[in-house]
Design an enzyme around this catalytic site. Structure first.
Site, PDB file in Angstrom:
ATOM      1  CB  CYS A  51     -34.351  -9.632  -6.247  1.00 29.43           C
ATOM      2  SG  CYS A  51     -34.614  -7.948  -6.854  1.00 29.43           S
ATOM      3  CG  ASN A  79     -38.381  -4.102  -6.543  1.00 31.11           C
ATOM      4  OD1 ASN A  79     -39.242  -3.258  -6.309  1.00 31.11           O
ATOM      5  ND2 ASN A  79     -38.579  -5.042  -7.455  1.00 31.11           N
ATOM      6  CB  CYS A 106     -30.857  -6.218 -10.918  1.00 30.65           C
ATOM      7  SG  CYS A 106     -29.667  -4.869 -10.680  1.00 30.65           S
ATOM      8  NE  ARG A 107     -31.063 -10.701  -8.056  1.00 29.35           N
ATOM      9  CZ  ARG A 107     -30.706 -11.190  -6.881  1.00 29.35           C
ATOM     10  NH1 ARG A 107     -30.337 -12.465  -6.792  1.00 29.35           N
ATOM     11  NH2 ARG A 107     -30.718 -10.442  -5.798  1.00 29.35           N
ATOM     12  CB  SER A 108     -37.738  -8.901  -8.201  1.00 30.57           C
ATOM     13  OG  SER A 108     -37.438  -7.655  -7.642  1.00 30.57           O
ATOM     14  CG  ASP A 121     -27.579  -9.151  -7.187  1.00 27.86           C
ATOM     15  OD1 ASP A 121     -27.814  -8.431  -8.181  1.00 27.86           O
ATOM     16  OD2 ASP A 121     -27.873  -8.838  -6.028  1.00 27.86           O
TER      17      ASP A 121
HETATM   18  P1  4NP Z   1     -31.266  -6.972  -7.291  1.00 35.27           P
HETATM   19  O1  4NP Z   1     -29.767  -6.443  -7.327  1.00 35.27           O
HETATM   20  O2  4NP Z   1     -31.463  -7.590  -5.920  1.00 35.27           O
HETATM   21  O3  4NP Z   1     -31.339  -7.993  -8.367  1.00 35.27           O
HETATM   22  O4  4NP Z   1     -32.151  -5.770  -7.524  1.00 35.27           O
HETATM   23  C1  4NP Z   1     -29.232  -5.566  -6.353  1.00 35.27           C
HETATM   24  C2  4NP Z   1     -29.447  -4.215  -6.480  1.00 35.27           C
HETATM   25  C3  4NP Z   1     -28.896  -3.359  -5.543  1.00 35.27           C
HETATM   26  C4  4NP Z   1     -28.147  -3.862  -4.499  1.00 35.27           C
HETATM   27  C5  4NP Z   1     -27.958  -5.221  -4.370  1.00 35.27           C
HETATM   28  C6  4NP Z   1     -28.503  -6.063  -5.300  1.00 35.27           C
HETATM   29  N1  4NP Z   1     -27.561  -2.977  -3.545  1.00 35.27           N
HETATM   30  O5  4NP Z   1     -26.856  -3.467  -2.643  1.00 35.27           O
HETATM   31  O6  4NP Z   1     -27.770  -1.756  -3.626  1.00 35.27           O
END
Ligand code: 4NP
Length: 160
Positions: free
Chosen positions: A8, A11, A13-15, A125
């Protein structure tokens, strides 16, 4: 070994949620010595961090172990090492395709591509939506279908 990498943006939340859920399903089928699971982010902001509190909470509620998971950034080498590189959304997919050189033989796809009756192609997200329960539901369905596909592709059967 069949090597699966979930990707994702951050790294956190989702992955990592997909990594924990998929590892749980792999263990349920007794296939942990055949299938290895990892996750990474296209971005580097959260390298070294554990999963987001929302991801930890929904995994705990569903009795899924996430111990030891720490964020890392995807590297070009991953595109050659892993057999299945599974993106959460279209942006991750495009970034991965760009990173993949001609030597990559990996299956590069979105997680929800494996769900025939899907209502959406992208896992939204939760860093922005806050809806970790919806993301869990989508990731759980995606992981179940992905595992069926991998077992079929590699002629694997449940080992207990
Ligand atoms: P993820 O979510 O891609 O599912 O881990 C996010 C976590 C952090 C950020 C964006 C998306 N960020 O911009 O810090």
């Amino acid at each position: 070994m069949v090597k699966v990498l979930f990707v994702c943006l951050g790294n956190i939340c989702r992955s990592p949620m997909a990594e924990a859920v998929f590892r749980h399903l792999v263990k349920e089928r007794g296939l942990e010595h055949v299938i290895t699971v990892d996750s990474a982010g296209t971005g580097s902001w959260h390298v070294g961090e554990p999963p987001h509190a929302g991801t930890r909470r929904i995994l705990s509620e569903n009795k899924i172990d996430y111990s030891g998971i720490r964020a890392r950034q995807v590297a070009r080498r991953d595109l050659e090492e892993f057999d299945y590189i599974i993106a959460m959304d279209a942006t991750n997919l495009n970034d991965l395709r760009r990173l993949a050189g001609p030597r990559s033989r990996a299956v590069i796809a979105r997680l929800l591509d494996f769900v025939p009756e899907r209502e959406t192609d992208d896992v939204p997200d939760p860093y922005y939506t806050g809806n970790f329960a919806e993301v869990y539901r989508l990731i759980r369905a995606g992981c179940e279908h992905l595992l069926e596909t991998i077992m079929r592709d590699h002629r694997l059967t449940e080992e207990h």
